[in-house]
Write an enzyme that holds these catalytic residues in place. Structure first.
Site, PDB file in Angstrom:
ATOM      1  N   ASN A   9       7.059  10.834  -2.814  1.00  0.00           N
ATOM      2  CA  ASN A   9       6.130  10.052  -3.636  1.00  0.00           C
ATOM      3  C   ASN A   9       4.815  10.838  -3.741  1.00  0.00           C
ATOM      4  O   ASN A   9       4.035  10.878  -2.794  1.00  0.00           O
ATOM      5  CB  ASN A   9       5.899   8.689  -2.975  1.00  0.00           C
ATOM      6  CG  ASN A   9       4.886   7.836  -3.727  1.00  0.00           C
ATOM      7  OD1 ASN A   9       4.456   8.186  -4.816  1.00  0.00           O
ATOM      8  ND2 ASN A   9       4.503   6.715  -3.127  1.00  0.00           N
ATOM      9  N   LYS A  11       2.296  10.225  -5.593  1.00  0.00           N
ATOM     10  CA  LYS A  11       1.137   9.382  -5.908  1.00  0.00           C
ATOM     11  C   LYS A  11       0.302  10.064  -7.003  1.00  0.00           C
ATOM     12  O   LYS A  11       0.872  10.700  -7.885  1.00  0.00           O
ATOM     13  CB  LYS A  11       0.332   9.083  -4.640  1.00  0.00           C
ATOM     14  CG  LYS A  11       1.241   8.569  -3.515  1.00  0.00           C
ATOM     15  CD  LYS A  11       0.499   8.035  -2.332  1.00  0.00           C
ATOM     16  CE  LYS A  11       1.508   7.598  -1.269  1.00  0.00           C
ATOM     17  NZ  LYS A  11       0.894   6.964  -0.109  1.00  0.00           N
ATOM     18  N   HIS A  86       5.108  -0.922  -3.998  1.00  0.00           N
ATOM     19  CA  HIS A  86       4.403  -0.089  -3.024  1.00  0.00           C
ATOM     20  C   HIS A  86       3.114  -0.790  -2.586  1.00  0.00           C
ATOM     21  O   HIS A  86       2.447  -1.430  -3.413  1.00  0.00           O
ATOM     22  CB  HIS A  86       4.089   1.279  -3.645  1.00  0.00           C
ATOM     23  CG  HIS A  86       3.630   2.272  -2.619  1.00  0.00           C
ATOM     24  ND1 HIS A  86       2.344   2.277  -2.136  1.00  0.00           N
ATOM     25  CD2 HIS A  86       4.283   3.249  -1.967  1.00  0.00           C
ATOM     26  CE1 HIS A  86       2.229   3.239  -1.224  1.00  0.00           C
ATOM     27  NE2 HIS A  86       3.399   3.838  -1.105  1.00  0.00           N
ATOM     28  N   GLU A  88       0.230   0.241  -2.125  1.00  0.00           N
ATOM     29  CA  GLU A  88      -0.973   0.600  -2.892  1.00  0.00           C
ATOM     30  C   GLU A  88      -1.030  -0.191  -4.207  1.00  0.00           C
ATOM     31  O   GLU A  88      -2.110  -0.533  -4.684  1.00  0.00           O
ATOM     32  CB  GLU A  88      -0.997   2.117  -3.139  1.00  0.00           C
ATOM     33  CG  GLU A  88      -1.341   2.854  -1.846  1.00  0.00           C
ATOM     34  CD  GLU A  88      -0.775   4.265  -1.725  1.00  0.00           C
ATOM     35  OE1 GLU A  88      -0.337   4.832  -2.738  1.00  0.00           O
ATOM     36  OE2 GLU A  88      -0.756   4.778  -0.590  1.00  0.00           O
ATOM     37  N   GLU A 156       7.803   0.203   4.843  1.00  0.00           N
ATOM     38  CA  GLU A 156       6.611   1.028   5.033  1.00  0.00           C
ATOM     39  C   GLU A 156       5.490   0.172   5.629  1.00  0.00           C
ATOM     40  O   GLU A 156       4.805  -0.562   4.884  1.00  0.00           O
ATOM     41  CB  GLU A 156       6.129   1.582   3.700  1.00  0.00           C
ATOM     42  CG  GLU A 156       7.122   2.472   3.004  1.00  0.00           C
ATOM     43  CD  GLU A 156       6.430   3.423   2.045  1.00  0.00           C
ATOM     44  OE1 GLU A 156       6.475   4.628   2.283  1.00  0.00           O
ATOM     45  OE2 GLU A 156       5.808   2.957   1.076  1.00  0.00           O
ATOM     46  N   GLY A 162      -0.266   7.150   5.260  1.00  0.00           N
ATOM     47  CA  GLY A 162      -1.383   8.088   5.132  1.00  0.00           C
ATOM     48  C   GLY A 162      -2.327   8.123   6.319  1.00  0.00           C
ATOM     49  O   GLY A 162      -3.409   8.706   6.235  1.00  0.00           O
ATOM     50  N   SER A 199       3.631   8.180   6.997  1.00  0.00           N
ATOM     51  CA  SER A 199       3.250   9.343   7.813  1.00  0.00           C
ATOM     52  C   SER A 199       4.441  10.149   8.335  1.00  0.00           C
ATOM     53  O   SER A 199       4.394  10.702   9.436  1.00  0.00           O
ATOM     54  CB  SER A 199       2.347   8.914   8.968  1.00  0.00           C
ATOM     55  OG  SER A 199       1.108   8.441   8.469  1.00  0.00           O
ATOM     56  N   GLY A 220       5.202  10.584   1.501  1.00  0.00           N
ATOM     57  CA  GLY A 220       4.049  10.730   0.625  1.00  0.00           C
ATOM     58  C   GLY A 220       3.378  12.081   0.828  1.00  0.00           C
ATOM     59  O   GLY A 220       3.807  13.107   0.291  1.00  0.00           O
ATOM     60  N   GLY A 221       2.318  12.085   1.628  1.00  0.00           N
ATOM     61  CA  GLY A 221       1.500  13.290   1.828  1.00  0.00           C
ATOM     62  C   GLY A 221       2.304  14.553   2.113  1.00  0.00           C
ATOM     63  O   GLY A 221       2.025  15.620   1.550  1.00  0.00           O
TER      64      GLY A 221
HETATM   65  P1  PGA Z   1       2.571   8.903   3.537  1.00  0.00           P
HETATM   66  O1  PGA Z   1       2.890   7.906   2.339  1.00  0.00           O
HETATM   67  O2  PGA Z   1       3.847   9.652   3.848  1.00  0.00           O
HETATM   68  O3  PGA Z   1       1.488   9.792   3.041  1.00  0.00           O
HETATM   69  O4  PGA Z   1       2.158   8.053   4.698  1.00  0.00           O
HETATM   70  C1  PGA Z   1       4.108   7.231   2.267  1.00  0.00           C
HETATM   71  C2  PGA Z   1       4.128   6.311   1.093  1.00  0.00           C
HETATM   72  O5  PGA Z   1       3.089   5.731   0.755  1.00  0.00           O
HETATM   73  O6  PGA Z   1       5.173   6.122   0.450  1.00  0.00           O
END
Ligand code: PGA
Length: 239
Positions: A9, A11, A86, A88, A156, A162, A199, A220-221
């Site tokens: 992802n 983002k 999600h 966010e 999640e 994050g 994470s 994500g990151g």
């Molecule tokens: P992250 O994000 O791996 O940066 O924690 C995961 C996500 O929001 O899907």
């Protein structure tokens, strides 16, 4: 479980200059269980090179909704997956379970596979409300949905996204078992995949990958750096 999914992802990250290098590395993967969800305007770069997901859609097929993208439009471009719910989107864009449910219905009607994200906030966790929150999110999001065959669940915890903080493996396994119990009651005899996200990095993937209840990862990151993402894929898919 065989065939674990690994979903990137991006983002609202990376730019047009970053993409050639990224694609060069990622196109070596050649695994249908690896799905990349770029920022929407970059989706055409990824089509026919990887499995592609869209990070968000609207709940109607077409119309005067400036700035929105419909499941039908995404599918017509070759997108096969969509992330819905999600945290966010829930938090910054105030998406409700009702809207999430509508997006899921429209996505399934347009043959997109839905990656439904659920998870508790830190506050909810501290108030020992994790199970209650997850149950509500699942039941409301899947209201009036007859089959879970084209849905993937991503657990999640919001406090793990994050932050570099990851729940211990035993709590991931017990929470995912709980999620499975809820889903099994709603959809007997399903074979839904339940992923973990929050994470995930090349440093913790070996440990996380040992949790037998986890059928894949939403990253994500760590998916923004193609080398790190490739390492994660290598551990999970043995590629
Ligand atoms: P992250 O994000 O791996 O940066 O924690 C995961 C996500 O929001 O899907």
């Amino acid at each position: 479980m065989k065939d674990k999914l690994i979903i990137a992802n991006h983002k609202m990250n990376l730019n047009a200059d970053d993409l050639n290098k990224y694609l060069d590395k990622i196109s070596k993967i050649n695994n249908k269980n690896v799905i990349i969800c770029p920022t929407s305007i970059y989706i055409p770069y990824f089509i026919n090179k990887t499995q592609v997901g869209i990070q968000n859609v609207y709940c109607y097929s077409k119309g005067s909704y400036t700035g929105e993208i419909s499941p039908m439009q995404a599918k017509s471009l070759g997108v096969n997956y969509v992330i819905v719910g999600h945290s966010e989107r829930r938090c910054y864009f105030e998406e409700s379970d009702i809207l999430i449910n509508k997006k899921i219905v429209e996505s399934l009607n347009n043959n997109l596979k839905v990656i439904l994200c659920i998870g508790e906030t830190l506050e909810q966790k501290n108030m020992l409300k994790t199970d209650q929150v997850l149950k509500r999110q699942i039941i409301n999001s899947l209201n009036n949905i007859n089959s879970i065959d084209n849905i993937i669940i991503a657990y999640e915890p919001v406090w793990a996204i994050g932050t570099g903080i990851v729940p211990d493996t035993s709590s991931i396994s017990s929470t995912i078992s709980y999620i499975r119990t809820i889903i099994d009651k709603l959809f007997p005899n399903n074979s839904v995949k339940i992923l973990y996200g929050g994470s995930v990095t090349e440093k913790n993937i070996v440990e996380l990958n040992k949790i037998k209840e986890v059928n894949g990862f939403l990253v994500g990151g760590a998916s923004l750096n193609p080398d790190e993402f490739l390492k994660i894929v290598e551990v999970v898919a043995g590629q």
